[in-house]
Design a protein around this motif. Structure first.
Motif, PDB file in Angstrom:
ATOM      1  N   ILE A  29       0.834  -1.208   0.000  1.00 40.74           N
ATOM      2  CA  ILE A  29       0.000   0.000   0.000  1.00 40.74           C
ATOM      3  C   ILE A  29       0.867   1.256   0.000  1.00 40.74           C
ATOM      4  O   ILE A  29       0.552   2.247  -0.650  1.00 40.74           O
ATOM      5  CB  ILE A  29      -0.966  -0.012   1.203  1.00 40.74           C
ATOM      6  N   SER A  30       1.975   1.204   0.733  1.00 41.31           N
ATOM      7  CA  SER A  30       2.848   2.380   0.822  1.00 41.31           C
ATOM      8  C   SER A  30       4.163   2.145   0.081  1.00 41.31           C
ATOM      9  O   SER A  30       5.240   2.500   0.566  1.00 41.31           O
ATOM     10  CB  SER A  30       3.114   2.719   2.289  1.00 41.31           C
ATOM     11  N   TRP A  31       4.078   1.537  -1.098  1.00 47.53           N
ATOM     12  CA  TRP A  31       5.261   1.192  -1.873  1.00 47.53           C
ATOM     13  C   TRP A  31       6.119   2.407  -2.206  1.00 47.53           C
ATOM     14  O   TRP A  31       7.349   2.339  -2.187  1.00 47.53           O
ATOM     15  CB  TRP A  31       4.845   0.465  -3.151  1.00 47.53           C
ATOM     16  N   ALA A  32       5.500   3.538  -2.492  1.00 45.64           N
ATOM     17  CA  ALA A  32       6.277   4.739  -2.824  1.00 45.64           C
ATOM     18  C   ALA A  32       7.143   5.167  -1.633  1.00 45.64           C
ATOM     19  O   ALA A  32       8.316   5.527  -1.810  1.00 45.64           O
ATOM     20  CB  ALA A  32       5.345   5.870  -3.228  1.00 45.64           C
ATOM     21  N   ALA A  33       6.599   5.111  -0.437  1.00 43.66           N
ATOM     22  CA  ALA A  33       7.376   5.466   0.755  1.00 43.66           C
ATOM     23  C   ALA A  33       8.500   4.456   0.981  1.00 43.66           C
ATOM     24  O   ALA A  33       9.609   4.829   1.383  1.00 43.66           O
ATOM     25  CB  ALA A  33       6.471   5.532   1.979  1.00 43.66           C
ATOM     26  N   TYR A  34       8.207   3.195   0.741  1.00 46.24           N
ATOM     27  CA  TYR A  34       9.233   2.160   0.884  1.00 46.24           C
ATOM     28  C   TYR A  34      10.385   2.409  -0.092  1.00 46.24           C
ATOM     29  O   TYR A  34      11.551   2.299   0.275  1.00 46.24           O
ATOM     30  CB  TYR A  34       8.619   0.778   0.647  1.00 46.24           C
ATOM     31  N   ARG A  35      10.065   2.748  -1.334  1.00 43.12           N
ATOM     32  CA  ARG A  35      11.095   3.000  -2.341  1.00 43.12           C
ATOM     33  C   ARG A  35      11.951   4.212  -1.997  1.00 43.12           C
ATOM     34  O   ARG A  35      13.123   4.272  -2.366  1.00 43.12           O
ATOM     35  CB  ARG A  35      10.456   3.196  -3.722  1.00 43.12           C
ATOM     36  N   ARG A  36      11.365   5.204  -1.306  1.00 43.98           N
ATOM     37  CA  ARG A  36      12.108   6.406  -0.921  1.00 43.98           C
ATOM     38  C   ARG A  36      12.914   6.211   0.353  1.00 43.98           C
ATOM     39  O   ARG A  36      13.750   7.046   0.695  1.00 43.98           O
ATOM     40  CB  ARG A  36      11.141   7.579  -0.718  1.00 43.98           C
TER      41      ARG A  36
END
Length: 155
Positions: A29-36
């Motif tokens: 769900i929070s893949w963008a935060a994980y990638r950052r």
């Protein structure tokens, strides 16, 4: 992730699988935060710890325990095959258990552990020291026998 979750749950394979599933769902769900994230491994460990804390807060969790088979006697088996250690870890509060797992299984330093647990480094040091004392007492081992820190290392 499953190995860490089993340690965090003191050997409960069913809860460990639930924690991994919950953590992976939240990561998706929070893949963008994980990638950052500067440290993706720390992000995953934090997701597992948060899933554990959320699970422990559930009211039904206090009353139910699921087992694949009805046990003849109470037993806890850790991945390393030491049921006494698994039992002793199970008696620790979740935050203390997480501090021990992160510090000594994942060999994280105090700062990284504090970041994973969302607390100060001083809290990690005190939680680790108290947890080690409780483990030593539960296992009936002298103070220096359970876990020895490297020369010059801080709790």
């Amino acid at each position: 992730m499953l190995h860490t979750a089993r340690l965090l749950t003191a050997g409960d394979p069913f809860l460990a699988e639930d924690l991994v599933q919950t953590a992976l769902t939240k990561l998706y769900i929070s893949w963008a935060a994980y990638r950052r994230a500067a440290n993706p491994d720390a992000y995953v460990r934090r997701a597992l710890f948060n899933a554990l804390m959320d699970e422990r807060r559930r009211i039904w969790r206090r009353f139910e325990r699921s087992f694949a088979e009805v046990p003849e006697r109470v037993s806890a088996a850790a991945d390393d095959g030491d049921p006494d250690l698994a039992r002793a870890l199970g008696e620790l509060p979740p935050r203390m258990r997480a501090a021990i797992v992160f510090r000594f299984v994942h060999d994280m330093d105090v700062t990284d552990t504090a970041e994973a647990l969302g607390c100060s480094p001083g809290t990690v040091k005190s939680q680790t020291a108290r947890a080690l004392d409780k483990l030593r007492a539960a296992l009936g081992q002298p103070r220096a026998a359970l876990i020895t820190l490297p020369q010059g290392a801080h709790r």
